[in-house]
Design a protein around this motif. Structure first.
Motif, mmCIF file in Angstrom:
data_model
loop_
_atom_site.group_PDB
_atom_site.id
_atom_site.type_symbol
_atom_site.label_atom_id
_atom_site.label_comp_id
_atom_site.label_asym_id
_atom_site.label_seq_id
_atom_site.Cartn_x
_atom_site.Cartn_y
_atom_site.Cartn_z
ATOM 1 N N ASN A 193 41.517 36.756 15.577
ATOM 2 C CA ASN A 193 41.084 38.127 15.838
ATOM 3 C C ASN A 193 42.177 38.999 16.437
ATOM 4 O OD1 ASN A 193 38.671 39.877 15.743
ATOM 5 N ND2 ASN A 193 38.939 39.999 17.961
ATOM 6 N N GLU A 194 42.999 38.446 17.334
ATOM 7 C CA GLU A 194 44.042 39.207 18.002
ATOM 8 C C GLU A 194 45.047 38.247 18.618
ATOM 9 O OE1 GLU A 194 40.745 39.911 19.616
ATOM 10 O OE2 GLU A 194 40.977 38.235 21.014
ATOM 11 N N ILE A 195 46.186 38.803 19.040
ATOM 12 C CA ILE A 195 47.242 37.989 19.659
ATOM 13 C C ILE A 195 47.073 37.931 21.168
ATOM 14 C CG2 ILE A 195 49.732 37.712 19.954
ATOM 15 C CD1 ILE A 195 50.113 39.215 17.332
ATOM 16 N N TRP A 196 46.781 39.079 21.769
ATOM 17 C CA TRP A 196 46.612 39.161 23.220
ATOM 18 C C TRP A 196 45.243 39.745 23.539
ATOM 19 C CZ3 TRP A 196 51.074 41.200 20.854
ATOM 20 C CH2 TRP A 196 52.254 40.468 21.069
ATOM 21 N N GLN A 197 44.812 39.526 24.784
ATOM 22 C CA GLN A 197 43.621 40.186 25.284
ATOM 23 C C GLN A 197 44.011 41.090 26.445
ATOM 24 O OE1 GLN A 197 40.374 37.468 26.067
ATOM 25 N NE2 GLN A 197 39.980 37.196 23.893
ATOM 26 N N ASN A 198 43.069 41.918 26.875
ATOM 27 C CA ASN A 198 43.352 42.841 27.983
ATOM 28 C C ASN A 198 42.559 42.495 29.229
ATOM 29 O OD1 ASN A 198 40.796 43.577 27.190
ATOM 30 N ND2 ASN A 198 41.273 45.729 26.816
ATOM 31 N N SER A 199 42.063 41.269 29.299
ATOM 32 C CA SER A 199 41.246 40.843 30.437
ATOM 33 C C SER A 199 42.085 40.470 31.647
ATOM 34 C CB SER A 199 40.363 39.658 30.031
ATOM 35 O OG SER A 199 41.152 38.625 29.459
ATOM 36 N N LEU A 200 43.352 40.123 31.422
ATOM 37 C CA LEU A 200 44.279 39.757 32.498
ATOM 38 C C LEU A 200 45.659 40.260 32.115
ATOM 39 C CD1 LEU A 200 44.982 38.169 35.111
ATOM 40 C CD2 LEU A 200 45.328 36.150 33.661
ATOM 41 N N THR A 231 41.028 50.861 21.998
ATOM 42 C CA THR A 231 41.410 50.579 23.388
ATOM 43 C C THR A 231 41.457 49.089 23.701
ATOM 44 O OG1 THR A 231 39.089 50.678 24.126
ATOM 45 C CG2 THR A 231 40.365 52.738 24.185
ATOM 46 N N GLY A 232 41.036 48.247 22.763
ATOM 47 C CA GLY A 232 40.917 46.822 23.026
ATOM 48 C C GLY A 232 42.116 46.000 22.595
ATOM 49 N N PRO A 233 41.907 44.706 22.404
ATOM 50 C CA PRO A 233 43.022 43.780 22.123
ATOM 51 C C PRO A 233 43.829 44.097 20.874
ATOM 52 C CG PRO A 233 41.090 42.570 22.844
ATOM 53 C CD PRO A 233 40.647 43.984 22.663
ATOM 54 N N ARG A 234 43.185 44.569 19.809
ATOM 55 C CA ARG A 234 43.960 44.883 18.604
ATOM 56 C C ARG A 234 44.875 46.083 18.840
ATOM 57 N NH1 ARG A 234 39.111 44.193 14.121
ATOM 58 N NH2 ARG A 234 38.839 41.947 14.395
ATOM 59 N N MET A 235 44.404 47.025 19.628
ATOM 60 C CA MET A 235 45.246 48.166 19.977
ATOM 61 C C MET A 235 46.458 47.701 20.780
ATOM 62 S SD MET A 235 46.287 50.319 22.589
ATOM 63 C CE MET A 235 45.117 49.830 23.863
ATOM 64 N N ILE A 236 46.245 46.753 21.697
ATOM 65 C CA ILE A 236 47.352 46.223 22.484
ATOM 66 C C ILE A 236 48.388 45.567 21.571
ATOM 67 C CG2 ILE A 236 47.940 44.289 24.011
ATOM 68 C CD1 ILE A 236 47.287 46.670 25.588
ATOM 69 N N GLY A 237 47.919 44.786 20.601
ATOM 70 C CA GLY A 237 48.846 44.149 19.673
ATOM 71 C C GLY A 237 49.653 45.160 18.878
ATOM 72 N N ASP A 238 48.996 46.225 18.408
ATOM 73 C CA ASP A 238 49.699 47.274 17.658
ATOM 74 C C ASP A 238 50.700 48.000 18.549
ATOM 75 O OD1 ASP A 238 48.178 46.599 15.462
ATOM 76 O OD2 ASP A 238 46.729 48.227 15.725
ATOM 77 N N SER A 239 50.342 48.182 19.817
ATOM 78 C CA SER A 239 51.242 48.865 20.753
ATOM 79 C C SER A 239 52.483 48.028 21.032
ATOM 80 C CB SER A 239 50.505 49.175 22.063
ATOM 81 O OG SER A 239 49.435 50.069 21.847
ATOM 82 N N VAL A 240 52.303 46.717 21.172
ATOM 83 C CA VAL A 240 53.451 45.829 21.387
ATOM 84 C C VAL A 240 54.394 45.905 20.192
ATOM 85 C CG1 VAL A 240 54.187 43.431 21.612
ATOM 86 C CG2 VAL A 240 52.240 44.258 22.938
ATOM 87 N N GLN A 241 53.819 45.859 18.999
ATOM 88 C CA GLN A 241 54.629 45.916 17.783
ATOM 89 C C GLN A 241 55.413 47.227 17.717
ATOM 90 O OE1 GLN A 241 52.381 45.769 14.109
ATOM 91 N NE2 GLN A 241 54.128 44.995 12.961
ATOM 92 N N ARG A 242 54.761 48.344 18.022
ATOM 93 C CA ARG A 242 55.445 49.644 17.977
ATOM 94 C C ARG A 242 56.510 49.734 19.059
ATOM 95 N NH1 ARG A 242 52.247 55.365 18.064
ATOM 96 N NH2 ARG A 242 51.217 54.308 16.302
ATOM 97 N N TYR A 243 56.189 49.269 20.264
ATOM 98 C CA TYR A 243 57.136 49.343 21.366
ATOM 99 C C TYR A 243 58.398 48.537 21.055
ATOM 100 C CZ TYR A 243 59.177 48.796 26.014
ATOM 101 O OH TYR A 243 60.055 48.780 27.069
ATOM 102 N N ARG A 244 58.212 47.345 20.528
ATOM 103 C CA ARG A 244 59.368 46.507 20.206
ATOM 104 C C ARG A 244 60.187 47.096 19.066
ATOM 105 N NH1 ARG A 244 56.549 40.462 20.738
ATOM 106 N NH2 ARG A 244 56.849 40.285 23.010
ATOM 107 N N HIS A 245 59.521 47.733 18.125
ATOM 108 C CA HIS A 245 60.234 48.353 17.013
ATOM 109 C C HIS A 245 61.052 49.553 17.479
ATOM 110 C CE1 HIS A 245 61.039 49.782 12.940
ATOM 111 N NE2 HIS A 245 60.635 50.982 13.332
#
Length: 323
Positions: A193-200, A231-245
């Motif tokens: 479903n996702e790479i990371w979660q936002n619970s911690l 706003t959830g975990p999939r958004m976090i994964g997309d944000s990591v990808q964009r930030y690293r790019h």
């Protein structure tokens, strides 16, 4: 002698064959996924040894953040207070009563910060005004809850944990030595479903530029009611990808406050399989789907073997309020 009789009855009643065949296939898939998870799991104590650093991050903001409808502590949040040496009876700080000496306490003393819906809204209005319209227009309460935790770590740094996550480190120093420089995102055990979660999540400095990327992505998707992607975990994964790019030096541990790190699920996010004190959807996700899709396991939940935090999964993002 009962088995031949049963098979004879099934042959006479042909319409029973298909459901039984389907059930057999489903059970085989679940058993394979369970065995695969066990076989591929890494030794959590080895992961702990590889993750532990010699000393805590310098200038770590020793702030423990949690969100809830009321400031009454859950059992899980109380464990953080105990391990971090926070006097729960004296109460937690609340926005805006958070000062610089709390953020970079040279004494090593931790401070807990309670965040309500009201304090989150005030934080947005006073420090993230360009995000305010998006924040107010989210269709679901959980989207405002999710987004607030990113703003908290952007503004103050420290550690954020959901109120259904308990801390099992021996002491504060053990936890601090597992916090990476930069931003730490807990690894999801639901890798289908996702790479990371936002619970911690952790942040060793306020103002890390990664959170700016997160805010931009949330603003772009703010009109949607899809929680996981806005706003959830999939958004976090997309944000990591964009930030690293967009930020080449984010791949290095040097510069810009450190990079984005994964907090290993073996230490922080094992699946509470077999635990039933939560919603049906949570049980379906972790006890059925997590077994149906072969994935590397994260270790046995609750066995205490090098288990730093334990996520009981009692909360549900389908609810319209915080737990």
């Amino acid at each position: 002698h009962w088995f031949p009789s049963v098979m004879s009855a099934i042959r006479r009643r042909w319409y029973l064959r298909y459901p039984i065949a389907l059930l057999s296939v489903v059970m085989s898939i679940l058993m394979f996924g369970t065995v695969y998870s066990e076989v591929t799991a890494r030794d959590p104590c080895q992961v702990l040894a590889e993750t532990r650093r010699a000393d805590p991050p310098p200038n770590l903001p020793r702030l423990f953040h949690y969100q809830s409808k009321t400031n009454e502590l859950t059992h899980e949040t109380s464990t953080w207070m105990a391990v971090l040496g926070i006097d729960a009876d004296s109460g937690s700080k609340e926005y805006p009563d958070i000062h610089l000496d709390d953020m970079t306490s040279a004494s090593g003393k931790w401070t807990s910060v309670y965040w309500s819906d009201e304090s989150c809204l005030r934080l947005v209005e006073e420090h993230f005004s360009t995000f305010a319209d998006t924040y107010r227009s989210f269709p679901h309460t959980i989207q405002r809850v999710d987004s607030c935790r990113y703003l908290i770590l952007s503004k103050y740094g420290g550690v954020y944990a959901d109120t259904d996550i308990s801390l099992h480190a021996q002491d504060a120093n053990e936890l601090e030595r597992l916090i990476p420089d930069g931003v730490g995102l807990v690894e999801s055990p639901f890798r289908y479903n996702e790479i990371w979660q936002n619970s911690l999540m952790t942040a060793t400095a306020a103002g890390h530029p990664f959170w700016d990327t997160v805010i931009k992505v949330m603003m772009e998707r703010g009109g949607s009611g899809n929680v996981l992607s806005t706003t959830g975990p999939r958004m976090i994964g997309d944000s990591v990808q964009r930030y690293r790019h967009n930020t080449p030096d984010s791949l290095s541990s040097k510069g810009r406050g450190g990079t984005i790190h994964t907090l290993p699920c073996e230490l922080f996010q094992r699946l509470p399989m077999g635990e039933w004190d939560t919603t049906f959807l949570n049980v379906l996700g972790r006890d059925v789907l997590a077994r149906a899709v072969p994935m590397r396991g994260c270790g046995r939940y609750g066995d205490g073997k090098c288990e730093v935090t334990r996520h009981s999964g009692k909360a549900s993002w389908t609810k319209e309020s915080l737990i």
